[in-house]
Design an enzyme around this catalytic site. Structure first.
Site, PDB file in Angstrom:
ATOM      1  CB  SER A 355      -0.908  -0.006   1.230  1.00 22.41           C
ATOM      2  OG  SER A 355      -1.719   1.020   1.200  1.00 22.41           O
ATOM      3  CG  ASP A 395      -6.240  -1.500  -3.868  1.00 19.46           C
ATOM      4  OD1 ASP A 395      -6.975  -0.523  -3.244  1.00 19.46           O
ATOM      5  OD2 ASP A 395      -5.202  -1.793  -3.877  1.00 19.46           O
ATOM      6  CG  HIS A 472      25.000   4.389 -23.872  1.00 18.78           C
ATOM      7  ND1 HIS A 472      24.348   3.664 -25.036  1.00 18.78           N
ATOM      8  CD2 HIS A 472      25.312   5.738 -24.684  1.00 18.78           C
ATOM      9  CE1 HIS A 472      24.702   4.072 -26.337  1.00 18.78           C
ATOM     10  NE2 HIS A 472      25.210   5.264 -26.014  1.00 18.78           N
TER      11      HIS A 472
END
Length: 523
Positions: A355, A395, A472
């Protein structure tokens, strides 16, 4: 007489844990009563049983504590009522102060009676002897014996201090006593001048926001810090601690953060087992009403990982209040403890957070941004390591409309901001649109349909990313996708989205099953 005073001022004892047979040993603490036997090992549900005098005195003091907490929360209304009735005049306040003084003397007498009850109990005398010996000398044997007891954590000796790591003392990069430098003030909008007149105009709103945040707001966002809730949950928390200590061989420790707050932690070590995942440590960060005793630690424990749980400032045994800076300071000392005391390497530490602390509570925007700002996306983008987001498709807490509207799930914003920060060229218009379509999918079948519609070639995506990293380096943000076709950016964006976010069909408070606890993807 000194022992009687120690019993009067000593902490409340909740439970004596049963020892494993391999850990049973004669007491080495001087002055420990020899007539005390080990607690029964038939049931770990049996709490410490005080004598009648201690039990009744404890009940009176606990009731007084509850009444004090209620009066504290209702004090503004009480003061207003007394003022309207004229009870705040000097002639009325003096008698009230006499009544309050008499009540305090009575409570002090009850505390003394409780101490006498403890003094007549050989189990408590043994406990207080071990506690005093541990405060004088924190030897391994004394701490081992003290770990058998569950008592008020305020009296637990400090096991780890934020200044302990030598690097903190030798370098200037560590936190100061003002706190960990993780949070920054909200930037001013372009064209706005912070003049004296503007500050004066904002002052009433700022004062109101401060008062709301430090009274009602903090308790709404973090109900776990409310004393009455902790009191109601105490039996459940004690049972959870007993399970972690006796069944999982957990070790409790008190850490002191740089702001002076004391953090309650529980460590379960799985490094001595055959399972390879035991070599990794999962640090569990609970929600706004969660405690490590009954929180998300069960998922990595069931999966076989070493686990370090901790309580927010102001939760259970932890002191302080759960404001953003205090949270950052607490997390800092927990990680330092894991590295410098428990011996885990940073690459073997996994952060598992449940959460966001109920951050979308019903407070005004100014209050949240200025005083209770837990900008998860900002902190996540600063992290350079692998990340896995678990989106709960039903949710009901972090959705802004209804649970069925999956696009209102705030986890989508975390994923988009993370990918836009790390891969800004890939997440251009085409890539962003494709990821949004993928996030709208309400089932695995729809996700697979979108994935196949854009003909995502995973081997090609993987080779592009590996080639860029080899040339890179791994540090984000990356400029990969700069000279790529729109189709290539869509493929790469969907590939990255699928690697960084997994769906879990459940509501907000459903524990994550062990089979869904997976390591983040990395090249």
């Amino acid at each position: 007489m000194a022992k009687l005073l120690s019993c009067v001022l000593g902490p409340r004892l909740y439970k004596i844990y049963r020892e494993r047979d391999s850990e049973r040993a004669p007491s080495s603490v001087p002055g420990t009563p020899t007539s005390v036997t080990n607690p029964p090992s038939s049931s770990w549900d049996t709490y410490y049983q005080p004598r009648a005098l201690e039990k009744h005195a404890d009940s009176i003091l606990a009731l007084a504590s509850v009444f004090w907490s209620i009066s504290y929360y209702s004090s503004p209304f009480a003061f207003f009522y007394l003022y309207r009735k004229g009870y705040l005049s000097l002639s009325k306040v003096v008698p009230l102060s006499h009544y309050a003084g008499t009540l305090l003397l009575l409570l002090a007498g009850v505390a003394c009676l409780r101490g006498i009850g403890r003094w007549t109990n050989p189990q408590y005398r043994q406990f207080i002897t071990i506690l005093e010996a541990t405060h004088r000398n924190q030897s391994a044997e004394n701490k081992r014996q003290l770990a058998r007891y569950n008592f008020d954590f305020g009296s637990w000796p400090i096991d780890f201090h934020w200044e302990e790591p030598s690097s903190r003392k030798e370098s200037r990069g560590g936190p100061s006593r003002w706190g960990v430098a993780l949070l920054r003030p909200e930037p001013l909008h372009r064209g706005t001048a912070d003049t004296f007149l503007n500050r004066v105009k904002k002052l009433p709103c700022q004062i109101t926001s401060y008062l709301v945040a430090h009274t009602l707001g903090r308790r709404m966002l973090y109900p776990g810090s409310v004393y009455l809730l902790q009191k109601a949950l105490m039996p459940v928390l004690l049972q959870g601690q007993a399970r972690l200590v006796e069944e999982c061989n957990g070790r409790r420790a008190k850490l002191q953060a740089c702001d002076g707050n004391e953090i309650d932690t529980m460590f379960v070590d799985r490094r001595g087992r055959a399972e390879p995942q035991g070599q990794k440590l999962v640090i569990c960060c609970e929600g706004n009403a969660g405690f490590y005793e009954v929180g998300c630690v069960s998922t990595p424990l069931e999966a076989g990982y070493s686990v370090l749980g901790w309580n927010h400032p102001g939760f259970a045994g932890s002191t302080g209040v759960p404001f953003p800076q205090n949270e950052a300071n607490a997390m800092d000392v927990v990680v330092q403890f894991a590295i410098h005391r428990l011996g885990f390497q940073p690459q073997d530490i996994i952060i598992y957070a449940w959460s966001i602390g109920g951050f979308t509570g019903g407070l005004v925007t100014r209050t949240v941004r200025q005083h209770l700002n837990l900008n998860n996306a900002e902190q996540l983008c600063r992290y350079q390591g692998p990340v896995l987001l678990i989106r709960r498709t039903k949710d009901e807490i972090i959705t802004t409309t209804v649970p069925e509207d999956i696009m209102s799930n705030r986890g989508n914003d975390l994923l988009l901001k993370l990918l836009q920060h790390r891969y800004p060229r890939v997440m251009a218009e085409e890539g962003l649109q494709a990821v949004r379509q993928w996030l709208e999918a309400s089932s695995q079948l729809e996700e697979a349909s979108i994935y196949s519609r854009w003909e995502v070639e995973e081997d090609w995506c993987l080779s592009v990313l590996q080639s860029y990293q080899a040339e890179h380096g791994p540090e984000f943000p990356w400029s990969v996708g700069e000279d790529m076709s729109p189709e290539g950016r869509r493929q790469l964006a969907l590939f990255l989205a699928q690697k960084h976010l997994h769906n879990f069909e459940a509501t907000h408070c459903t524990p994550l099953p062990a089979q869904n606890f997976q390591m983040p993807w990395h090249l």
